[in-house]
Design an enzyme around this catalytic site. Sequence first.
Site, PDB file in Angstrom:
ATOM      1  N   SER A 283       0.866  -1.190   0.000  1.00 10.95           N
ATOM      2  CA  SER A 283       0.000   0.000   0.000  1.00 10.95           C
ATOM      3  C   SER A 283       0.891   1.225   0.000  1.00 10.95           C
ATOM      4  O   SER A 283       2.070   1.146   0.337  1.00 10.95           O
ATOM      5  CB  SER A 283      -0.863   0.019   1.254  1.00 10.95           C
ATOM      6  OG  SER A 283      -0.041   0.032   2.406  1.00 10.95           O
ATOM      7  N   ASP A 284       0.350   2.376  -0.383  1.00  9.83           N
ATOM      8  CA  ASP A 284       1.125   3.602  -0.214  1.00  9.83           C
ATOM      9  C   ASP A 284       1.050   4.000   1.265  1.00  9.83           C
ATOM     10  O   ASP A 284       0.217   3.493   2.022  1.00  9.83           O
ATOM     11  CB  ASP A 284       0.613   4.715  -1.141  1.00  9.83           C
ATOM     12  CG  ASP A 284       1.693   5.770  -1.382  1.00  9.83           C
ATOM     13  OD1 ASP A 284       2.706   5.775  -0.658  1.00  9.83           O
ATOM     14  OD2 ASP A 284       1.539   6.599  -2.306  1.00  9.83           O
ATOM     15  N   TRP A 285       1.900   4.891   1.630  1.00  9.97           N
ATOM     16  CA  TRP A 285       2.083   5.341   3.019  1.00  9.97           C
ATOM     17  C   TRP A 285       0.729   5.627   3.696  1.00  9.97           C
ATOM     18  O   TRP A 285       0.023   6.548   3.302  1.00  9.97           O
ATOM     19  CB  TRP A 285       2.941   6.603   2.981  1.00  9.97           C
ATOM     20  CG  TRP A 285       3.366   7.142   4.293  1.00  9.97           C
ATOM     21  CD1 TRP A 285       2.605   7.825   5.181  1.00  9.97           C
ATOM     22  CD2 TRP A 285       4.683   7.057   4.853  1.00  9.97           C
ATOM     23  NE1 TRP A 285       3.360   8.179   6.271  1.00  9.97           N
ATOM     24  CE2 TRP A 285       4.648   7.721   6.093  1.00  9.97           C
ATOM     25  CE3 TRP A 285       5.889   6.483   4.441  1.00  9.97           C
ATOM     26  CZ2 TRP A 285       5.770   7.838   6.920  1.00  9.97           C
ATOM     27  CZ3 TRP A 285       7.000   6.598   5.253  1.00  9.97           C
ATOM     28  CH2 TRP A 285       6.928   7.266   6.480  1.00  9.97           C
TER      29      TRP A 285
END
Length: 747
Positions: A283-285
């Site tokens: 996932s992104d941050w």
Amino acid sequence: MKKIYTLICVLAFTLVACEKEQKPTNELETKVSDLLSKMTLDEKIGQLNLRGTSSRVKGKLPDSLKQAVRDGKIGAFLNVTNTEYVDELQRIAVEESPNKIPLIFARDVIHGYKTIFPIPLGMAASWDTQVAKNSSRVAAVEASSFGIRWTFAPMLDIARDSRWGRIAESPGEDPFLASTLTKAYVEGFQGDSLNDPTSMIACAKHFIGYGAAIGGRDYNTAIISDAQLHNIYLPPFKSAVQAGSQTFMTSFNEMNGIPASGDRRMLTEVLREDFGFDGFVVSDWDSVKEMIPHGYAEDLKHAAELSLNAGLNMEMTSKAFEKHTKELLKEGRITEDQINSLVADILRVKLRMGLFEKPYRVDKSDNLYADAHLQMAKEAAIKSSVLLKNDNNVLPLTAGKKIAVIGPLADKPREQLGTWTFDGDGKYTKTPINAFQNNNVNYNFVEGLSYSRDKSTKDFSKAIAAAKQSDVIVFIGGEEAILSGEAHSRANINLPGAQEELIKELAKTGKPIVLVIMAGRPITVTNILDDVDAILMTWHPGTMGGPAIHDMIFGIAEPSGRLPVTWPKVAGQLPLFYNHKNTGRPVIPEEFVQMDSIPIGAWQSSLGNTSHYLDIGYLPQYPFGYGLSYTTFAYSNQTLSSNTISENNDITVKVTVKNTGAREGNEIVQLYVQDVVGRITRPVRELKGYQKVTIKPNEEKELTFTLSLEDLKYYDNNEEYGVEKGDFKVWIGQNAAAGLTTKFRYE
Ligand code: BGC
């Protein structure tokens, strides 16, 4: 039709993947399941956990972190750049953790690690797969020396709006160009073999629709039809899978109501089932947690449930998986089989990377800023620079001219590196001023403005005085690095601060002005276009920007980039892209109504009105694919091998390109197609091929392109893939608004 196509893709992908890995898949899968069978649930959940630290944190390695690794609770790290810590954490993982599973260390190595190449949008302007591959290979060699074996690149978000700050990181607006570059980037990062200690696994990001943010505002909603999704936004990602990219990253945005980190259709059906991806998705941050404010998850536990069920393997920084997976299993909201499968994807990649046998970094730090790396970075800066204007051939300058160098970016080592360059050291950057000095150029440098947003006119008089004593003015301006990139969108995209004002004052001296722009996006130049004689767009050119600019200005090298995005006249035209649809009222130049031609008190009427703006018209400043060279080219004799195309009958399109100028030059010959009538409406033009050629003065080259029916197929809103019989137009030319046309039919 779609199913057959999918099957072919999966088969083709499997062959490519097997060939690349040179390892029978079953042997790998046996290792994965052996390992899985020995792991506790805690360890499995640990593999799904990417622990991120901010890009700046140094400090001491906390004992709690070491213990977490010892307990097998972390699968990968982001932003650990201290090599001592990298070595220590890896040692704990492979010597002290229960199943001795190695860690992967990740970092945003976006356009270079130490040796910085032009920003990705600039690299895209090179249209050069070798240059792209060199850049990612150099990045991998330098970063892997620090133990970084996973880069969060390439960014493959198609971007049609230059206000969006992250257009700087994108491959531009065209899916065909983006897809060819994707393959090169992935191959460069991952090297010849994933288990080579200098290879970094690639991460195709951001999946998906991130570049379609409404209004170019970062993180914003994307509304994308299925046809657009498959025809415009997905192709580079499919190309990443075909090139063997081992990882993907979900995006922050929602698309059509579903945030990417919880989008099962995209992560499982499209990515794995249709494209055949068998690596892992991160996932992104914090994007798992951010599904709460999106209004898609009730709380962190629900967020974990949505992401795990969607098929997301690894969570970056937020701790939904770590905190809630066990509970979700107990409640039967996810199954152990699902967890096993998510973990297996991660183990498969770790095994392919050879980390179990060779977990430690190989120090090759003598390679940092190696001469060969710097030369490749310089070549990339030259090949990505686009000459936009060159009245009276003011460029190249003849040697010996007295030059006034003015502008806020002429000597700013850090700014010319651009966005995402945490590790590039300004000390090694060569600015234009360094290069002019080293080459004994006769110049006088007066900054005039101390940074790009500077509004003070206090130094204008000094700059004007220097200009008056010179033969030519080279104004080096644009945007500082921080004005583009993540969360740095702009509503106006002209030269910031008082740069336009200063240029206007300088123009009053009557000296020719060469404007060199360093920026993370196209910059609207309407206000100063008539004040300058030449415009050279160098994007943020990286470590070797200075020597590249010196060589281009003096004609030692030729700027040979072509625009990977349509360049607007004003921000109000955005989004703007060449492969748009027609309307029922296409623009006809003679009928184009301008604001000032409307009589006062005119009766309401739409007669003569077409799809345009009354005040700015319908044309961009410069079309997609545009760029001048130091010579001129003429196109002739466009011929087709046949007037009809069919399933078994490709056609070839030939064209002759002649260098009609006085010096050798580089051209990017572009082929566009229009499907005149479709089962859904088709773009006015689509890029289907390009070739880079170098041609000597007076020399002619005949170029041949092949078009197959496959090149003409497209998806409709029912996800049906195919093409129907009818007429097609084909153009070969210098950009998306030029070219010779011929027609053919699919029968
Ligand atoms: C960005 C990603 C990046 C990640 C890790 C996020 O803010 O959107 O592109 O890879 O941070 O640094």
